[in-house]
Design a protein around this motif. Structure first.
Motif, PDB file in Angstrom:
ATOM      1  N   GLU A 135       0.830  -1.206   0.000  1.00  0.00           N
ATOM      2  CA  GLU A 135       0.000   0.000   0.000  1.00  0.00           C
ATOM      3  C   GLU A 135       0.864   1.255   0.000  1.00  0.00           C
ATOM      4  N   LYS A 136       1.962   1.220   0.755  1.00  0.00           N
ATOM      5  CA  LYS A 136       2.875   2.367   0.771  1.00  0.00           C
ATOM      6  C   LYS A 136       3.542   2.551  -0.588  1.00  0.00           C
ATOM      7  N   LEU A 137       3.789   1.445  -1.262  1.00  0.00           N
ATOM      8  CA  LEU A 137       4.343   1.517  -2.610  1.00  0.00           C
ATOM      9  C   LEU A 137       3.350   2.189  -3.552  1.00  0.00           C
ATOM     10  N   PHE A 138       2.081   1.811  -3.434  1.00  0.00           N
ATOM     11  CA  PHE A 138       1.041   2.462  -4.237  1.00  0.00           C
ATOM     12  C   PHE A 138       0.993   3.965  -3.941  1.00  0.00           C
ATOM     13  N   GLN A 139       1.137   4.323  -2.673  1.00  0.00           N
ATOM     14  CA  GLN A 139       1.109   5.729  -2.283  1.00  0.00           C
ATOM     15  C   GLN A 139       2.277   6.490  -2.904  1.00  0.00           C
ATOM     16  N   ALA A 140       3.440   5.841  -2.974  1.00  0.00           N
ATOM     17  CA  ALA A 140       4.609   6.477  -3.571  1.00  0.00           C
ATOM     18  C   ALA A 140       4.375   6.736  -5.062  1.00  0.00           C
ATOM     19  N   PHE A 141       3.773   5.791  -5.759  1.00  0.00           N
ATOM     20  CA  PHE A 141       3.446   6.013  -7.171  1.00  0.00           C
ATOM     21  C   PHE A 141       2.461   7.169  -7.310  1.00  0.00           C
ATOM     22  N   ALA A 142       1.493   7.250  -6.401  1.00  0.00           N
ATOM     23  CA  ALA A 142       0.504   8.328  -6.450  1.00  0.00           C
ATOM     24  C   ALA A 142       1.177   9.691  -6.286  1.00  0.00           C
ATOM     25  N   LYS A 143       2.210   9.768  -5.436  1.00  0.00           N
ATOM     26  CA  LYS A 143       2.914  11.030  -5.223  1.00  0.00           C
ATOM     27  C   LYS A 143       3.625  11.490  -6.492  1.00  0.00           C
ATOM     28  N   GLU A 217      11.905  -0.376   6.171  1.00  0.00           N
ATOM     29  CA  GLU A 217      12.091   0.937   6.775  1.00  0.00           C
ATOM     30  C   GLU A 217      12.128   2.036   5.712  1.00  0.00           C
ATOM     31  N   GLU A 218      12.589   1.696   4.513  1.00  0.00           N
ATOM     32  CA  GLU A 218      12.557   2.659   3.414  1.00  0.00           C
ATOM     33  C   GLU A 218      11.126   2.916   2.969  1.00  0.00           C
ATOM     34  N   LEU A 219      10.320   1.858   2.907  1.00  0.00           N
ATOM     35  CA  LEU A 219       8.936   2.000   2.483  1.00  0.00           C
ATOM     36  C   LEU A 219       8.120   2.816   3.470  1.00  0.00           C
ATOM     37  N   ASP A 220       8.550   2.854   4.753  1.00  0.00           N
ATOM     38  CA  ASP A 220       7.862   3.685   5.730  1.00  0.00           C
ATOM     39  C   ASP A 220       7.952   5.160   5.363  1.00  0.00           C
ATOM     40  N   ASP A 221       9.018   5.515   4.642  1.00  0.00           N
ATOM     41  CA  ASP A 221       9.194   6.887   4.158  1.00  0.00           C
ATOM     42  C   ASP A 221       8.641   6.955   2.733  1.00  0.00           C
ATOM     43  N   VAL A 222       7.387   7.316   2.605  1.00  0.00           N
ATOM     44  CA  VAL A 222       6.734   7.319   1.291  1.00  0.00           C
ATOM     45  C   VAL A 222       7.389   8.321   0.355  1.00  0.00           C
ATOM     46  N   GLU A 223       7.783   9.482   0.901  1.00  0.00           N
ATOM     47  CA  GLU A 223       8.457  10.496   0.074  1.00  0.00           C
ATOM     48  C   GLU A 223       9.769   9.945  -0.478  1.00  0.00           C
ATOM     49  N   THR A 225      10.560   6.783  -0.898  1.00  0.00           N
ATOM     50  CA  THR A 225      10.250   5.730  -1.872  1.00  0.00           C
ATOM     51  C   THR A 225       9.862   6.338  -3.206  1.00  0.00           C
ATOM     52  N   ALA A 226       9.080   7.418  -3.162  1.00  0.00           N
ATOM     53  CA  ALA A 226       8.691   8.101  -4.400  1.00  0.00           C
ATOM     54  C   ALA A 226       9.928   8.613  -5.134  1.00  0.00           C
ATOM     55  N   HIS A 227      10.906   9.139  -4.367  1.00  0.00           N
ATOM     56  CA  HIS A 227      12.145   9.627  -4.989  1.00  0.00           C
ATOM     57  C   HIS A 227      12.911   8.476  -5.640  1.00  0.00           C
ATOM     58  N   THR A 228      12.965   7.324  -4.972  1.00  0.00           N
ATOM     59  CA  THR A 228      13.650   6.155  -5.543  1.00  0.00           C
ATOM     60  C   THR A 228      12.980   5.710  -6.834  1.00  0.00           C
ATOM     61  N   LEU A 229      11.665   5.661  -6.833  1.00  0.00           N
ATOM     62  CA  LEU A 229      10.921   5.266  -8.034  1.00  0.00           C
ATOM     63  C   LEU A 229      11.124   6.283  -9.154  1.00  0.00           C
ATOM     64  N   GLN A 230      11.118   7.572  -8.797  1.00  0.00           N
ATOM     65  CA  GLN A 230      11.331   8.617  -9.788  1.00  0.00           C
ATOM     66  C   GLN A 230      12.692   8.444 -10.461  1.00  0.00           C
ATOM     67  N   HIS A 231      13.704   8.173  -9.649  1.00  0.00           N
ATOM     68  CA  HIS A 231      15.053   7.984 -10.195  1.00  0.00           C
ATOM     69  C   HIS A 231      15.092   6.784 -11.144  1.00  0.00           C
ATOM     70  N   ALA A 232      14.434   5.694 -10.766  1.00  0.00           N
ATOM     71  CA  ALA A 232      14.424   4.491 -11.612  1.00  0.00           C
ATOM     72  C   ALA A 232      13.710   4.756 -12.930  1.00  0.00           C
ATOM     73  N   ILE A 233      12.600   5.487 -12.865  1.00  0.00           N
ATOM     74  CA  ILE A 233      11.843   5.784 -14.091  1.00  0.00           C
ATOM     75  C   ILE A 233      12.628   6.741 -14.979  1.00  0.00           C
ATOM     76  N   GLU A 234      13.245   7.747 -14.379  1.00  0.00           N
ATOM     77  CA  GLU A 234      14.066   8.684 -15.153  1.00  0.00           C
ATOM     78  C   GLU A 234      15.225   7.954 -15.818  1.00  0.00           C
ATOM     79  N   GLU A 235      15.805   6.998 -15.116  1.00  0.00           N
ATOM     80  CA  GLU A 235      16.900   6.214 -15.682  1.00  0.00           C
ATOM     81  C   GLU A 235      16.423   5.428 -16.896  1.00  0.00           C
TER      82      GLU A 235
END
Length: 333
Positions: A135-143, A217-223, A225-235
């Motif tokens: 669910e936190k992963l979904f929230q990160a994508f939403a951000k 513990e990383e997923l607890d920080d949704v912001e 996680t969103a940054h990590t996903l953003q970096h992966a997508i940009e890559e």
């Protein structure tokens, strides 16, 4: 005498109703409620009371239902005319199930097995929520402005596949992002595919794959996680835009080629010889299904008949997607 005859036909017979305290539950959590049993016009002997948890997979207007679990509740008791019984119900949801989505639904079917009579039934829909990590992963994508597609959550040979489309930051650059989520002891392993629009190829999409591991513990920080996903997508976007890619070897030079999904077994006793979940046959590829791919051979048994139906029904075959991971033939970063 007449009442007994009618009760055997189900007229004036005992009834059962499962009342759930809540109609939704997360994987691994306990669902509670109670059975309300009401006697009919005559005394009846009940052989057993049990509940089936049934999974329904829908594809192009067709429904394919399979029993996930049979839950025994009570056996061998009598119900008097007009008598009311209340029995407690509790059930811990298994961790190997796909979560509820548009094409994946669950129902509790309660059966009151009446001796020498028509059985009484009750049906109750339940909604299986994702575990908190997913669910936190979904929230990160939403951000990042991604929204889940209506087709997201389909069941494939490798697990439950989720699909998101961009609405702001990556709109016009990324067509969609798909992923499997493998739940492990330390965190979630993401098998990510980014479909990038390739302007040099006449706006055809290029599909780039990545593997990410996010600790709990990383997923607890949704912001974060969103940054990590953003970096992966940009890559992935940058990789498509690079002119150094060559057909057949489409992965960035600084990253190793992608390793196909594997199954994680949380306990050593689950390592059985002969159970390898790679590209060694369709059924051998089926892993567990909690949040996509939690390990467990139960999932193979659960969906074996459903996947077999795919051989005979092209509509279900399209939905189950029993080919290579993310249909195969894609680029890797």
């Amino acid at each position: 005498m007449w009442k007994k005859l009618l009760s055997k036909l189900g007229v004036g017979a005992a009834k059962v109703d499962l009342v759930l305290h809540r109609p939704h539950v997360r994987l691994g959590e306990k669902l509670e409620g109670e059975f309300l049993i009401e006697g009919g016009a005559v005394e009846q002997q009940i052989r057993k009371l049990e509940v089936e948890l049934q999974l329904t997979v829908q594809a192009d207007g067709k429904a394919y239902r399979r029993t996930v679990a049979v839950i025994p509740v009570a056996s061998s008791f009598a119900i008097q005319p007009g008598e009311r019984k209340v029995l407690p119900f509790s059930y811990v949801l298994p961790l190997h199930l796909p979560i509820t989505r548009h094409n994946v639904r669950y129902t509790f079917v309660t059966r009151l097995d009446i001796a020498d009579g028509a059985d009484a039934f009750d049906q109750d829909a339940i909604h299986i929520l994702p575990p908190l990590a997913l669910e936190k992963l979904f929230q990160a994508f939403a951000k990042l402005g991604f929204r889940e597609k209506p087709s997201s959550g389909k069941i494939s040979a490798y697990g439950q596949e989720f699909a998101f489309f961009p609405t702001n930051m990556f709109q016009g650059t990324v067509q969609e992002v798909e992923f499997f989520a493998l739940i492990e002891e330390e965190g979630v392993r993401l098998y990510l595919e980014v479909d990038v629009w390739n302007g040099l190829a006449g706006l055809r999409e290029r599909e780039m794959k990545q593997e990410l591991f996010l600790r709990y513990e990383e997923l607890d920080d949704v912001e974060g996680t969103a940054h990590t996903l953003q970096h992966a997508i940009e890559e992935a976007v940058q990789a498509v835009q690079q002119s150094s890619f060559h057909a057949g070897t489409n992965y960035a030079p600084h990253m190793p080629p992608y390793t196909p999904p594997h199954v994680y077994y949380p306990h050593p006793e689950y390592h059985h010889e002969g159970h390898h979940y790679g590209r060694h046959g369709m059924m051998g590829a089926i892993g567990g299904f909690a949040a996509g791919m939690l390990a467990g051979m139960v999932a193979e048994e659960l969906l074996e008949d459903v996947v077999e139906d795919a051989h005979d029904d092209h509509d279900l075959g399209d939905m189950l997607d029993v080919g290579d991971w993310f249909d195969g033939g894609d680029d890797i970063i």
